[in-house]
Design a protein around this motif. Structure first.
Motif, mmCIF file in Angstrom:
data_model
loop_
_atom_site.group_PDB
_atom_site.id
_atom_site.type_symbol
_atom_site.label_atom_id
_atom_site.label_comp_id
_atom_site.label_asym_id
_atom_site.label_seq_id
_atom_site.Cartn_x
_atom_site.Cartn_y
_atom_site.Cartn_z
ATOM 1 N N ILE A 19 61.840 21.987 -0.690
ATOM 2 C CA ILE A 19 61.421 22.125 -2.094
ATOM 3 C C ILE A 19 62.621 22.425 -2.985
ATOM 4 O O ILE A 19 62.764 21.845 -4.069
ATOM 5 C CB ILE A 19 60.348 23.224 -2.243
ATOM 6 N N LEU A 20 63.477 23.323 -2.536
ATOM 7 C CA LEU A 20 64.644 23.703 -3.334
ATOM 8 C C LEU A 20 65.608 22.535 -3.541
ATOM 9 O O LEU A 20 66.285 22.461 -4.571
ATOM 10 C CB LEU A 20 65.370 24.883 -2.679
ATOM 11 N N LEU A 25 66.184 17.217 -7.713
ATOM 12 C CA LEU A 25 66.732 15.891 -7.440
ATOM 13 C C LEU A 25 65.770 14.791 -7.878
ATOM 14 O O LEU A 25 66.131 13.853 -8.591
ATOM 15 C CB LEU A 25 67.061 15.754 -5.945
ATOM 16 N N PHE A 26 64.502 14.892 -7.483
ATOM 17 C CA PHE A 26 63.546 13.840 -7.786
ATOM 18 C C PHE A 26 63.021 13.918 -9.218
ATOM 19 O O PHE A 26 62.628 12.896 -9.781
ATOM 20 C CB PHE A 26 62.424 13.818 -6.756
ATOM 21 N N ALA A 27 63.027 15.089 -9.848
ATOM 22 C CA ALA A 27 62.701 15.163 -11.277
ATOM 23 C C ALA A 27 63.732 14.357 -12.064
ATOM 24 O O ALA A 27 63.387 13.598 -12.983
ATOM 25 C CB ALA A 27 62.685 16.614 -11.750
ATOM 26 N N TRP A 28 64.973 14.468 -11.679
ATOM 27 C CA TRP A 28 66.045 13.724 -12.339
ATOM 28 C C TRP A 28 65.967 12.234 -12.013
ATOM 29 O O TRP A 28 66.002 11.389 -12.910
ATOM 30 C CB TRP A 28 67.399 14.304 -11.915
ATOM 31 N N VAL A 29 65.838 11.884 -10.737
ATOM 32 C CA VAL A 29 65.830 10.484 -10.319
ATOM 33 C C VAL A 29 64.648 9.723 -10.918
ATOM 34 O O VAL A 29 64.796 8.591 -11.386
ATOM 35 C CB VAL A 29 65.820 10.366 -8.775
ATOM 36 N N MET A 34 60.520 18.676 -14.805
ATOM 37 C CA MET A 34 60.676 19.497 -13.608
ATOM 38 C C MET A 34 59.347 20.166 -13.233
ATOM 39 O O MET A 34 59.019 20.235 -12.051
ATOM 40 C CB MET A 34 61.749 20.556 -13.844
ATOM 41 N N GLY A 35 58.577 20.615 -14.205
ATOM 42 C CA GLY A 35 57.293 21.255 -13.922
ATOM 43 C C GLY A 35 56.307 20.319 -13.259
ATOM 44 O O GLY A 35 55.648 20.692 -12.281
ATOM 45 N N ASP A 36 56.194 19.091 -13.783
ATOM 46 C CA ASP A 36 55.286 18.107 -13.179
ATOM 47 C C ASP A 36 55.711 17.765 -11.763
ATOM 48 O O ASP A 36 54.889 17.702 -10.847
ATOM 49 C CB ASP A 36 55.242 16.820 -14.006
ATOM 50 N N LEU A 40 53.845 18.611 -8.026
ATOM 51 C CA LEU A 40 53.652 17.559 -7.035
ATOM 52 C C LEU A 40 54.342 17.907 -5.720
ATOM 53 O O LEU A 40 53.761 17.767 -4.638
ATOM 54 C CB LEU A 40 54.190 16.231 -7.576
ATOM 55 N N VAL A 41 55.555 18.391 -5.812
ATOM 56 C CA VAL A 41 56.312 18.740 -4.606
ATOM 57 C C VAL A 41 55.645 19.905 -3.874
ATOM 58 O O VAL A 41 55.533 19.890 -2.646
ATOM 59 C CB VAL A 41 57.790 19.045 -4.953
ATOM 60 N N VAL A 42 55.163 20.901 -4.607
ATOM 61 C CA VAL A 42 54.496 22.040 -3.953
ATOM 62 C C VAL A 42 53.182 21.597 -3.309
ATOM 63 O O VAL A 42 52.872 22.009 -2.183
ATOM 64 C CB VAL A 42 54.282 23.205 -4.943
ATOM 65 N N LEU A 43 52.419 20.734 -3.980
ATOM 66 C CA LEU A 43 51.198 20.199 -3.361
ATOM 67 C C LEU A 43 51.538 19.440 -2.085
ATOM 68 O O LEU A 43 50.895 19.620 -1.049
ATOM 69 C CB LEU A 43 50.467 19.267 -4.330
ATOM 70 N N GLY A 44 52.554 18.599 -2.178
ATOM 71 C CA GLY A 44 52.983 17.841 -1.005
ATOM 72 C C GLY A 44 53.500 18.745 0.094
ATOM 73 O O GLY A 44 53.215 18.542 1.276
ATOM 74 N N ALA A 45 54.257 19.766 -0.296
ATOM 75 C CA ALA A 45 54.824 20.686 0.695
ATOM 76 C C ALA A 45 53.734 21.489 1.398
ATOM 77 O O ALA A 45 53.832 21.757 2.600
ATOM 78 C CB ALA A 45 55.819 21.627 0.027
#
Length: 142
Positions: A19-20, A25-29, A34-36, A40-45
């Motif tokens: 997550i860290l 990285l993916f918010a930028w790419v 970053m919040g959205d 998503l990343v926390v749900l996926g994690a």
């Protein structure tokens, strides 16, 4: 075989470090806030953490049944990482599509990027984890 507390430590540390790295990285790419992307990343994690525990438990049981120990060669580590990511991809695709309200093709490309990142990360992480916290007994990694 690993103990339940050890498996929990492995799964949780894998996800926290992931997550860290992946959120900014993916918010930028993918040019999402970053919040959205963080949600998503926390749900996926969260899904990945549960799947990590179940998948690794089943994988180790299969190794123990078929080979008599849980040591993993490099080719077996590659199979392990690919199978984990492929099954996780199938589980998360609908969640990602729903959350970002975008086409399945776009989400599939995003998921493929996540899977590619986590494929390499899973390989390196589990190898490092096995080195730092080797399994006990006959399953000990040489």
């Amino acid at each position: 075989m690993r103990s339940t507390p050890d498996r929990i430590r492995q799964a949780v540390s894998f996800e926290i470090i992931g997550i860290l790295i992946v959120t900014p990285l993916f918010a930028w790419v993918f040019d999402h806030p970053m919040g959205d992307m963080g949600v998503l990343v926390v749900l996926g994690a969260t899904a990945a953490t549960a799947w990590n525990y179940l998948f690794n438990l089943a994988f180790d049981h299969i190794l123990l049944w078929r080979r008599g120990d849980v040591r993993k060669t490099i080719p077996l580590r590659i199979v392990h990482a690919v199978l984990f990511e492929a099954t996780l991809l199938a589980l998360l695709l609908p969640i990602f599509a729903w959350w970002l309200e975008t086409s399945l093709l776009t989400i599939l490309m995003m998921e493929a990027s996540f899977a590619g990142f986590y494929l390499g990360y899973a390989f390196v992480f589990t190898w490092g984890y096995d080195t730092i916290f080797p399994p006990q007994g006959r399953e000990r990694i040489a």
